[in-house]
Write a protein that holds these residues in place. Structure first.
Motif, PDB file in Angstrom:
ATOM      1  N   HIS A  57     -20.184   1.459 -72.069  1.00  0.00           N
ATOM      2  CA  HIS A  57     -20.081   2.851 -72.496  1.00  0.00           C
ATOM      3  C   HIS A  57     -18.687   3.435 -72.255  1.00  0.00           C
ATOM      4  O   HIS A  57     -18.262   4.331 -72.978  1.00  0.00           O
ATOM      5  N   HIS A  58     -17.971   2.936 -71.258  1.00  0.00           N
ATOM      6  CA  HIS A  58     -16.661   3.508 -70.931  1.00  0.00           C
ATOM      7  C   HIS A  58     -15.538   2.972 -71.805  1.00  0.00           C
ATOM      8  O   HIS A  58     -14.422   3.484 -71.751  1.00  0.00           O
ATOM      9  N   ARG A  59     -15.803   1.957 -72.592  1.00  0.00           N
ATOM     10  CA  ARG A  59     -14.740   1.410 -73.438  1.00  0.00           C
ATOM     11  C   ARG A  59     -15.162   1.202 -74.902  1.00  0.00           C
ATOM     12  O   ARG A  59     -14.410   0.620 -75.689  1.00  0.00           O
ATOM     13  N   LEU A  60     -16.332   1.712 -75.255  1.00  0.00           N
ATOM     14  CA  LEU A  60     -16.831   1.547 -76.615  1.00  0.00           C
ATOM     15  C   LEU A  60     -16.108   2.494 -77.571  1.00  0.00           C
ATOM     16  O   LEU A  60     -15.749   3.609 -77.204  1.00  0.00           O
ATOM     17  N   ASP A  61     -15.885   2.041 -78.793  1.00  0.00           N
ATOM     18  CA  ASP A  61     -15.319   2.905 -79.827  1.00  0.00           C
ATOM     19  C   ASP A  61     -16.433   3.821 -80.317  1.00  0.00           C
ATOM     20  O   ASP A  61     -17.210   3.469 -81.208  1.00  0.00           O
ATOM     21  N   ALA A  62     -16.545   4.996 -79.711  1.00  0.00           N
ATOM     22  CA  ALA A  62     -17.648   5.906 -79.998  1.00  0.00           C
ATOM     23  C   ALA A  62     -17.637   6.369 -81.453  1.00  0.00           C
ATOM     24  O   ALA A  62     -18.689   6.639 -82.030  1.00  0.00           O
ATOM     25  N   ARG A  63     -16.450   6.473 -82.067  1.00  0.00           N
ATOM     26  CA  ARG A  63     -16.373   6.938 -83.454  1.00  0.00           C
ATOM     27  C   ARG A  63     -17.048   5.953 -84.403  1.00  0.00           C
ATOM     28  O   ARG A  63     -17.810   6.347 -85.285  1.00  0.00           O
ATOM     29  N   ARG A  64     -16.803   4.665 -84.194  1.00  0.00           N
ATOM     30  CA  ARG A  64     -17.439   3.654 -85.043  1.00  0.00           C
ATOM     31  C   ARG A  64     -18.938   3.583 -84.796  1.00  0.00           C
ATOM     32  O   ARG A  64     -19.731   3.436 -85.731  1.00  0.00           O
TER      33      ARG A  64
END
Length: 236
Positions: free
Chosen positions: A209-216
């Motif tokens: 969760h701390h390094r995921l590309d949240a936009r994608r």
């Protein structure tokens, strides 16, 4: 339910728990249309009950980022609008609920994709809470209004605040559904049976969760919601 339906639901809720635990939204957008296609009787109780342990975990995990002011306004409006969501369930025949769930899902996804960036204030918090109270009680889908409010805030703030608002709202919605006879305790069985799948998805989200590309991830969730909602509407 058949073994095949249970297996599909297990995979769906595990994926949805991973997505929401990572990005802050997506569980109901993924699970509600799939559950509606498999068995309309699963909506909204199964969706609401399944989200409670997930949101409890996410809210605790990122409690230091919680926006208390926004959560307070959203929760107040959300609780006030909960009876309106119950009224929708009374007014819409069960055979037409799939059309309503699908339509709500599609509209929510389109709104999330098209609304421009803005800085939220009290009016935005209250509006999002009110819409969430109506749609989540009726269909289990309530994330998009909150995602719209927090979409340009830090990811941890979005995840923690949305999870906390959901947690309180889901308990309130279920309590009202049970109190008015629109839900029965036996309907919680599916959610309890799939707790291991929810836990697995939530645990995996902790790793990324701390390094995921949240936009994608957000784009994936919204496209999935659009497709699933359209399928559900066509089947209604």
């Amino acid at each position: 339910m058949s073994t095949q339906i249970v297996a599909v639901l297990a995979v769906t809720v595990a994926l949805a728990a991973f997505v929401q635990g990572s990005s802050g939204l997506g569980f109901a957008l993924i699970v509600a249309p799939v559950a509606g296609i498999l068995d309309p009787g699963l909506v909204p109780v199964f969706v609401l009950a399944s989200m409670i342990p997930l949101n409890l975990y996410v809210a605790w995990r990122e409690r230091s980022s919680l926006d208390l002011r926004g959560a307070g306004w959203i929760t107040g409006a959300r609780l006030a609008a909960t009876p309106a969501g119950l009224a929708v369930l009374w007014l819409i025949p069960e055979r037409r609920l799939g059309l309503f769930v699908g339509g709500a899902t599609v509209l929510a996804a389109v709104a999330s994709l098209t609304v421009p960036a803005f800085t939220p204030g009290r009016a935005a918090y209250v509006g999002a809470g009110a819409v969430t109270g109506l749609t989540e009680t009726a269909t289990g889908v309530g994330g998009p209004p909150l995602a719209l409010v927090y979409q340009h805030r830090p990811p941890a703030e979005l995840r923690s605040t949305v999870a906390a608002c959901f947690l309180i709202g889901e308990v309130a919605s279920l309590a009202l559904l049970f109190a008015t006879g629109k839900a029965e305790v036996t309907e919680l069985g599916e959610a309890v049976a799939l707790l291991p799948a929810i836990a697995a998805g939530a645990w995996l989200s902790r790793l990324v969760h701390h390094r995921l590309d949240a936009r994608r991830m957000r784009l994936f969730v919204l496209v999935f919601a659009l497709v699933s909602g359209l399928v559900l509407m066509l089947r209604a």
